[in-house]
Design an enzyme around this catalytic site. Structure first.
Site, PDB file in Angstrom:
ATOM      1  N   ASP A   2      38.023  17.279 -11.369  1.00 53.55           N
ATOM      2  CA  ASP A   2      36.770  16.868 -11.981  1.00 53.55           C
ATOM      3  C   ASP A   2      36.398  17.893 -13.049  1.00 53.55           C
ATOM      4  O   ASP A   2      36.445  19.100 -12.812  1.00 53.55           O
ATOM      5  CB  ASP A   2      35.665  16.793 -10.921  1.00 53.55           C
ATOM      6  CG  ASP A   2      34.379  16.216 -11.472  1.00 53.55           C
ATOM      7  OD1 ASP A   2      34.210  15.000 -11.377  1.00 53.55           O
ATOM      8  OD2 ASP A   2      33.549  16.989 -11.994  1.00 53.55           O
ATOM      9  N   ILE A   3      36.027  17.404 -14.244  1.00 52.51           N
ATOM     10  CA  ILE A   3      35.651  18.298 -15.338  1.00 52.51           C
ATOM     11  C   ILE A   3      34.328  18.984 -14.993  1.00 52.51           C
ATOM     12  O   ILE A   3      33.346  18.319 -14.653  1.00 52.51           O
ATOM     13  CB  ILE A   3      35.514  17.535 -16.661  1.00 52.51           C
ATOM     14  CG1 ILE A   3      36.849  16.866 -17.032  1.00 52.51           C
ATOM     15  CG2 ILE A   3      35.065  18.458 -17.781  1.00 52.51           C
ATOM     16  CD1 ILE A   3      36.779  16.023 -18.280  1.00 52.51           C
ATOM     17  N   GLU A  54      34.296  11.488 -15.203  1.00 53.81           N
ATOM     18  CA  GLU A  54      35.063  12.685 -15.562  1.00 53.81           C
ATOM     19  C   GLU A  54      35.984  13.102 -14.428  1.00 53.81           C
ATOM     20  O   GLU A  54      36.388  14.250 -14.324  1.00 53.81           O
ATOM     21  CB  GLU A  54      34.110  13.834 -15.924  1.00 53.81           C
ATOM     22  CG  GLU A  54      33.255  14.344 -14.799  1.00 53.81           C
ATOM     23  CD  GLU A  54      31.925  13.611 -14.655  1.00 53.81           C
ATOM     24  OE1 GLU A  54      31.022  14.175 -14.026  1.00 53.81           O
ATOM     25  OE2 GLU A  54      31.797  12.480 -15.142  1.00 53.81           O
TER      26      GLU A  54
END
Length: 394
Positions: free
Chosen positions: A271-272, A314
């Site tokens: 996950d960003i 994301e």
């Protein structure tokens, strides 16, 4: 595995009849499109002519209002006073007309129809025409309420502030607005004409195709349609990776293979970090570029057998066949490090991007891939809680 299409289109033959019927009507439809496009070109030219004319009047009215105001100060002429007031009122009406659609859109909560350039010219420094017109109007009316005919009044800096606006500070932005309206008008008309020419060309091409190649073009069209359906059903439009639905199908197949042949299988979720901050700071366009940037690194760094997908805004997931827990953790940390050391280049400006990861190992007792995904998601949450830019094992 990444190149597989888990969803297929069966029996495309029934689309052949519909395609055949549509092909018989396409010439008439396209002819109507050309007709409406021509009407659009004419309407656009008329609308643009009015807008350009009104915006062009603003330059003249600003000069007219200021000149008659000066004449009033010098001579005390009531006629000059009236003409100056009339010019400023007309300028105000024109301004309201030019921005009417903008303010109507804002009231409805819709995006402004004005381009970014026009918005900057009207509302933002240094042009700020909307505010400058209000200031110009106030200064002109203030001057016209003064006692006229006195030389000291003419020499008063306070009285003649409006002249600076009329001579350059307002005049130049007004000139730029006219030029921008003309530029956007030409671009719109050119686009419509270009589209019209394209449609006209399509009509000619369609006539030739239907005259000499009826069946083969229909089959090709159905094939392209089926291919597009397959692509849209399986792949995320932004990142080019598998979407969540396609990933679940591929992952379930991989799980069945792993359990049948006793082969290791791992899942990595990434996950960003602070993705909302990227969107808020740089805009959603840069946010989209960040997703593409991470997706490219993941795709280039994975094996052909690995399955890489985007399953959320994301959030990414990797399915790693023949990979145990330790190997999956090592790969996830390598990916994290590679992303961290490869900032996003946006027009020469580098934006640091990091990811957090969670790793889970698929057990024999897992009946579905969702259990492993849930465990990887829990590990991802721990990585977020642990300060981000790290990888945790489930």
């Amino acid at each position: 595995m990444q190149s597989d299409h888990p969803i297929t289109v069966n029996d495309p033959g029934r689309l052949l009849t519909l395609t055949y019927v549509v092909s018989l009507s396409i010439i008439a439809i396209l002819s109507l499109v050309v007709h409406f496009m021509l009407d659009s070109v004419i309407a656009e030219q008329n609308d643009t002519g009015k807008i350009v004319n009104v915006s062009g009047q603003q330059r003249m009215l600003s000069q007219r209002a200021s000149l008659f105001a000066v004449d009033y100060l010098l001579s005390g002429s009531e006629k000059s006073q009236r003409l100056s007031i009339a010019a400023i009122e007309k300028m105000k009406q024109n301004h309201q007309f030019l921005l009417s659609e903008h303010f109507e859109a804002l009231e409805k909560g819709e995006p402004s129809p004005l381009s970014e350039t026009l918005l900057n010219l009207y509302f933002y420094f240094p042009s700020d025409v909307d505010n400058k017109i209000k200031v110009f109007e106030e200064q002109i009316k203030a001057v016209l309420t003064q006692e006229a005919g006195a030389a000291m009044t003419l020499n008063s800096t306070k009285s003649l502030k409006f002249l600076q606006l009329a001579e350059s500070d307002l005049l130049i932005p007004l000139h730029n607005i006219v030029g921008q309206y003309e530029k956007e008008s030409r671009e719109k008309v050119d686009e419509l004409r270009h589209a019209q020419n394209i449609v006209l060309g399509i009509i000619i091409l369609t006539i030739l195709i239907e005259a000499f190649f009826i069946f083969r073009p229909m089959v090709a069209k159905v094939s392209r349609f089926a291919e597009k359906l397959q692509r849209d059903a399986n792949f995320d439009f932004l990142s080019g990776l598998l979407n969540r639905r396609a990933f679940q199908i591929v992952a379930q197949q991989a799980l069945a293979y792993s359990q049948r042949y006793k082969r290791p299988l791992s899942v990595v979720m990434l996950d960003i970090d602070f993705f909302k901050r990227i969107n808020d700071s740089y805009g959603h366009e840069v946010g989209d570029k960040a997703i593409k940037h991470v997706a490219k690194i993941l795709k280039m760094s994975s094996r052909n057998a690995d399955c890489v997908a985007r399953i959320g805004g994301e959030e990414f997931v990797l399915l790693l066949p023949d990979t145990d827990r330790a190997g999956a953790f090592k790969l996830a940390d390598k990916l994290r490090d590679r992303i961290s050391n490869n900032p996003l280049d946006v027009d020469g400006k580098f934006i640091d991007i990091t990811v957090s990861g969670g790793v889970s190992f698929v057990m024999d007792e897992h009946n579905s891939i969702e259990t492993a995904l849930s465990q990887a998601d829990d590990a991802l949450y721990k990585a977020k809680q642990g300060g981000r830019n790290n990888v945790q094992l489930a």
